[in-house]
Design a protein around this motif. Structure first.
Motif, PDB file in Angstrom:
ATOM      1  N   HIS A  53      33.226  45.245  48.592  1.00 42.33           N
ATOM      2  CA  HIS A  53      33.027  44.246  47.538  1.00 42.33           C
ATOM      3  C   HIS A  53      32.495  44.907  46.262  1.00 42.33           C
ATOM      4  O   HIS A  53      32.970  44.611  45.159  1.00 42.33           O
ATOM      5  N   ALA A  54      31.505  45.796  46.420  1.00 40.47           N
ATOM      6  CA  ALA A  54      30.956  46.495  45.250  1.00 40.47           C
ATOM      7  C   ALA A  54      32.039  47.337  44.571  1.00 40.47           C
ATOM      8  O   ALA A  54      32.131  47.374  43.332  1.00 40.47           O
ATOM      9  N   SER A  55      32.873  47.987  45.362  1.00 41.30           N
ATOM     10  CA  SER A  55      33.976  48.781  44.798  1.00 41.30           C
ATOM     11  C   SER A  55      34.966  47.887  44.072  1.00 41.30           C
ATOM     12  O   SER A  55      35.461  48.234  42.990  1.00 41.30           O
ATOM     13  N   ARG A  56      35.263  46.725  44.641  1.00 41.19           N
ATOM     14  CA  ARG A  56      36.181  45.797  43.995  1.00 41.19           C
ATOM     15  C   ARG A  56      35.619  45.300  42.669  1.00 41.19           C
ATOM     16  O   ARG A  56      36.336  45.208  41.675  1.00 41.19           O
ATOM     17  N   VAL A  57      34.314  45.020  42.644  1.00 41.92           N
ATOM     18  CA  VAL A  57      33.685  44.577  41.396  1.00 41.92           C
ATOM     19  C   VAL A  57      33.773  45.679  40.347  1.00 41.92           C
ATOM     20  O   VAL A  57      34.102  45.419  39.180  1.00 41.92           O
TER      21      VAL A  57
END
Length: 129
Positions: A53-57
């Motif tokens: 999720h952090a990478s996607r953000v």
């Protein structure tokens, strides 16, 4: 029922129980091990999901920055194209103006030369033959 048959049946049941009890205990240990593994796996997958999720953000932010940069680059490129067209137009106008001025200047020089030749021919005595 004969006594020998009853004793044989009891012995078979005891043998089956002697085999089944350790097997059931092993199944119980295996089930607890699988349960512990699944709990650990669930925690690890939660961490992996958070990282994803952090990478996607971060990727969304990066994509937004790239889109903004590309929009600015397209605007800059369009402006440079318009500036190039304007410079080309000014170059053509300057060249045309320079050619026109040089033609006029050449014509004026030719006219002055012709006028001087006319004055020279009127004021100079004819050459003897």
């Amino acid at each position: 029922m004969p006594l020998a048959l009853e004793i044989t049946l009891i012995l078979v049941l005891l043998a089956v129980a002697a085999v089944l009890i350790p097997l059931l205990l092993q199944f119980h240990k295996t089930a607890r091990g699988i349960d512990a593994f699944l709990v650990t796996l669930q925690k690890e997958l939660a961490h992996v999901a958070e990282d994803i999720h952090a990478s996607r953000v971060r990727m969304d932010h990066l994509a937004g920055s790239i889109q903004t940069s590309l929009t600015e680059l397209a605007s800059f490129s369009k402006s440079m194209g318009e500036a190039g067209s304007l410079v080309r137009e000014l170059q053509f106008q300057f060249r045309d103006g320079l050619e026109s001025a040089s033609r006029r200047f050449g014509g004026a020089i030719g006219g002055v030369g012709a006028l001087l030749a006319l004055f020279k021919s009127k004021h100079s005595p004819p050459e003897p033959r």
